[in-house]
Design a protein around this motif. Structure first.
Motif, PDB file in Angstrom:
ATOM      1  N   PRO A 281      44.790  41.203   9.995  1.00 31.44           N
ATOM      2  CA  PRO A 281      44.567  41.768  11.329  1.00 31.44           C
ATOM      3  C   PRO A 281      45.712  41.399  12.285  1.00 31.44           C
ATOM      4  O   PRO A 281      46.126  40.240  12.355  1.00 31.44           O
ATOM      5  CB  PRO A 281      43.247  41.124  11.767  1.00 31.44           C
ATOM      6  CG  PRO A 281      42.551  40.815  10.478  1.00 31.44           C
ATOM      7  CD  PRO A 281      43.638  40.403   9.531  1.00 31.44           C
ATOM      8  N   GLY A 282      46.206  42.416  12.981  1.00 30.62           N
ATOM      9  CA  GLY A 282      47.311  42.182  13.913  1.00 30.62           C
ATOM     10  C   GLY A 282      48.670  42.521  13.339  1.00 30.62           C
ATOM     11  O   GLY A 282      49.668  42.502  14.056  1.00 30.62           O
ATOM     12  N   ILE A 283      48.716  42.852  12.030  1.00 30.83           N
ATOM     13  CA  ILE A 283      49.967  43.283  11.411  1.00 30.83           C
ATOM     14  C   ILE A 283      49.814  44.750  11.025  1.00 30.83           C
ATOM     15  O   ILE A 283      48.960  45.100  10.204  1.00 30.83           O
ATOM     16  CB  ILE A 283      50.337  42.440  10.182  1.00 30.83           C
ATOM     17  CG1 ILE A 283      50.527  40.974  10.576  1.00 30.83           C
ATOM     18  CG2 ILE A 283      51.621  42.970   9.547  1.00 30.83           C
ATOM     19  CD1 ILE A 283      50.972  40.072   9.433  1.00 30.83           C
ATOM     20  N   PHE A 284      50.650  45.603  11.633  1.00 32.20           N
ATOM     21  CA  PHE A 284      50.555  47.045  11.457  1.00 32.20           C
ATOM     22  C   PHE A 284      51.804  47.556  10.739  1.00 32.20           C
ATOM     23  O   PHE A 284      52.755  46.805  10.509  1.00 32.20           O
ATOM     24  CB  PHE A 284      50.358  47.714  12.823  1.00 32.20           C
ATOM     25  CG  PHE A 284      49.151  47.206  13.560  1.00 32.20           C
ATOM     26  CD1 PHE A 284      47.914  47.808  13.398  1.00 32.20           C
ATOM     27  CD2 PHE A 284      49.238  46.096  14.393  1.00 32.20           C
ATOM     28  CE1 PHE A 284      46.790  47.333  14.051  1.00 32.20           C
ATOM     29  CE2 PHE A 284      48.113  45.603  15.064  1.00 32.20           C
ATOM     30  CZ  PHE A 284      46.887  46.231  14.882  1.00 32.20           C
ATOM     31  N   THR A 285      51.804  48.845  10.393  1.00 30.40           N
ATOM     32  CA  THR A 285      52.871  49.385   9.552  1.00 30.40           C
ATOM     33  C   THR A 285      53.297  50.783   9.995  1.00 30.40           C
ATOM     34  O   THR A 285      52.537  51.499  10.646  1.00 30.40           O
ATOM     35  CB  THR A 285      52.400  49.487   8.091  1.00 30.40           C
ATOM     36  OG1 THR A 285      51.224  50.320   8.042  1.00 30.40           O
ATOM     37  CG2 THR A 285      52.057  48.121   7.517  1.00 30.40           C
ATOM     38  N   ALA A 286      54.512  51.155   9.597  1.00 27.71           N
ATOM     39  CA  ALA A 286      55.011  52.509   9.862  1.00 27.71           C
ATOM     40  C   ALA A 286      56.183  52.802   8.948  1.00 27.71           C
ATOM     41  O   ALA A 286      56.878  51.892   8.494  1.00 27.71           O
ATOM     42  CB  ALA A 286      55.439  52.642  11.329  1.00 27.71           C
ATOM     43  N   GLU A 305      54.016  57.885  12.806  1.00 29.95           N
ATOM     44  CA  GLU A 305      53.467  56.621  12.302  1.00 29.95           C
ATOM     45  C   GLU A 305      53.812  55.455  13.222  1.00 29.95           C
ATOM     46  O   GLU A 305      52.987  54.564  13.446  1.00 29.95           O
ATOM     47  CB  GLU A 305      54.004  56.365  10.893  1.00 29.95           C
ATOM     48  CG  GLU A 305      53.480  57.351   9.869  1.00 29.95           C
ATOM     49  CD  GLU A 305      54.220  57.300   8.560  1.00 29.95           C
ATOM     50  OE1 GLU A 305      53.818  58.036   7.641  1.00 29.95           O
ATOM     51  OE2 GLU A 305      55.205  56.533   8.458  1.00 29.95           O
ATOM     52  N   GLY A 306      55.037  55.455  13.754  1.00 29.92           N
ATOM     53  CA  GLY A 306      55.424  54.393  14.668  1.00 29.92           C
ATOM     54  C   GLY A 306      54.568  54.371  15.920  1.00 29.92           C
ATOM     55  O   GLY A 306      54.083  53.323  16.352  1.00 29.92           O
ATOM     56  N   ALA A 307      54.345  55.561  16.498  1.00 29.18           N
ATOM     57  CA  ALA A 307      53.507  55.653  17.698  1.00 29.18           C
ATOM     58  C   ALA A 307      52.076  55.235  17.382  1.00 29.18           C
ATOM     59  O   ALA A 307      51.429  54.538  18.182  1.00 29.18           O
ATOM     60  CB  ALA A 307      53.540  57.075  18.250  1.00 29.18           C
ATOM     61  N   ALA A 308      51.570  55.657  16.221  1.00 30.57           N
ATOM     62  CA  ALA A 308      50.197  55.294  15.837  1.00 30.57           C
ATOM     63  C   ALA A 308      50.058  53.787  15.668  1.00 30.57           C
ATOM     64  O   ALA A 308      49.053  53.188  16.081  1.00 30.57           O
ATOM     65  CB  ALA A 308      49.812  56.018  14.550  1.00 30.57           C
ATOM     66  N   ALA A 309      51.067  53.155  15.060  1.00 27.01           N
ATOM     67  CA  ALA A 309      51.025  51.702  14.875  1.00 27.01           C
ATOM     68  C   ALA A 309      51.047  50.983  16.222  1.00 27.01           C
ATOM     69  O   ALA A 309      50.321  49.999  16.432  1.00 27.01           O
ATOM     70  CB  ALA A 309      52.205  51.255  14.011  1.00 27.01           C
TER      71      ALA A 309
END
Length: 351
Positions: A281-286, A305-309
């Motif tokens: 949790p707290g680590i996102f991806t793109a 994907e960047g905006a979603a992350a």
């Protein structure tokens, strides 16, 4: 932990298109942002083909990889993120306060509430020819990337490979090379259909399924001839060359994911949920790092994907925050910047 470390809302690992657009969009969301890049410059995989023409970014006419990098960097710097170059993140640790401590191989540390992994395929390394002694020709006429098209002008060039880059280089070099032959060990090419069709129509020869199996040199300093072997029949052919370009793909190291406690799928890619969040949790991806159903394998897809992350990271930090930023035409963050642009246009018009 050094208590003097500055706390960031989000730290983006990777300075390619996904990371750069994430940095821009996180500025739109009032997030204090840092980008950490392994290479000495920003740009990611596009740095490998700076002269290749890119047609598929929405709203932009065809432009070179170098031009796209310049535009992406300029956009990413809009909200003045902190940029750290030449650093490989070796360790990520969750602290007792719930934040993350990132430690580079150099020993330098970074402190962040969230992380966005935009590492592409990992630290990239070109697949090299598995032919003994071939490396000696890398200083003369064996190339693994195309930095300048004009050095191949008037030469007999052979490209070995069948992916997007190999096909695009063939189309770019065909008008200036004396002759251009493409050799690919499979029957089908992996590039975009229109690009492949153009290559087959204009190149001197497109030889499939042949593999590059040997190189020969008359004086020991450069390749003068190559041997290619038919993958099905074993037939052998000799081709005279002035230059050889090899594009057999890249090897990326994603092994740090496991050390960071991130679960991966059978392909070594991080397992993510609908929020682009990893099992940490707290680590996102793109970007190219991730795979999922109906993924769009275009640069335009990495922007989404960047905006979603970033949106997910924002909601992680502030559950009551809006789901996404206001569009730029209505976003107050751009009010002063718009005035500056309008002022420049007015001055230019009056001159």
């Amino acid at each position: 932990m050094n208590q003097e470390l500055e706390l960031y809302d989000v730290t983006i690992i990777g300075g390619g298109p996904a990371g750069l657009y994430s940095a821009f969009y996180s500025g739109m969301r009032d997030m204090k942002t840092k980008i950490i890049e392994y290479n000495p410059q920003l740009g990611g995989k596009i740095l490998i083909y700076p002269e290749k023409m890119i047609w598929d970014v929405g709203g932009l006419p065809p432009l070179s990889g170098a031009q796209l990098i310049e535009n992406l960097i300029q956009q990413a710097m809009t909200f003045e993120p902190t940029v750290v170059l030449n650093q490989k993140i070796a360790d990520i640790e969750r602290l007792e306060d719930g934040n993350w401590l990132l430690t580079a191989a150099t020993g330098e540390q970074h402190y962040s509430q969230t992380i966005i992994l935009a590492m592409g395929h990992g630290i990239p390394t070109m697949r090299k020819l598995e032919i003994e002694g071939a490396d000696r020709y890398e200083v003369t006429n064996l190339h693994y990337t195309v930095q300048e098209l004009n050095i191949f002008s008037g030469k007999h060039v052979v490209i070995s490979g069948g992916g997007d880059s190999a096909v695009d280089w063939a189309n770019a070099l065909q008008p200036i090379a004396e002759s251009l032959t493409v050799v690919h060990r499979r029957h089908e090419f992996g590039g975009h259909e229109k690009s492949v069709a153009m290559m087959k129509e204009t190149c001197k020869e497109v030889l499939t399924p042949y593999g590059l199996t040997a190189v020969q040199s008359h004086n020991g300093t450069q390749i003068d001839e190559i041997t290619i072997t038919h993958m099905d029949t074993g037939e052998v052919r000799q081709l005279p060359v002035d230059a050889v370009i090899v594009n057999h793909g890249m090897i990326g190291d994603l092994s740090p994911l496991l050390r960071w406690g991130i679960e991966v799928n059978e392909n070594g890619r991080p397992i993510i949920d609908e929020k682009r969040q990893t099992t940490q949790p707290g680590i996102f991806t793109a970007g190219d790092l991730i795979e999922y159903t109906n993924k769009l394998y275009l640069i335009a897809g990495t922007f989404v994907e960047g905006a979603a992350a970033v949106n997910s990271a924002k909601k992680y930090l502030e559950p009551e925050a809006y789901q996404q930023a206001y569009v730029s035409s209505h976003n107050k963050k751009f009010a002063e910047k718009n005035k500056m642009l309008e002022s420049k246009v007015s001055v230019h018009a009056s001159v």
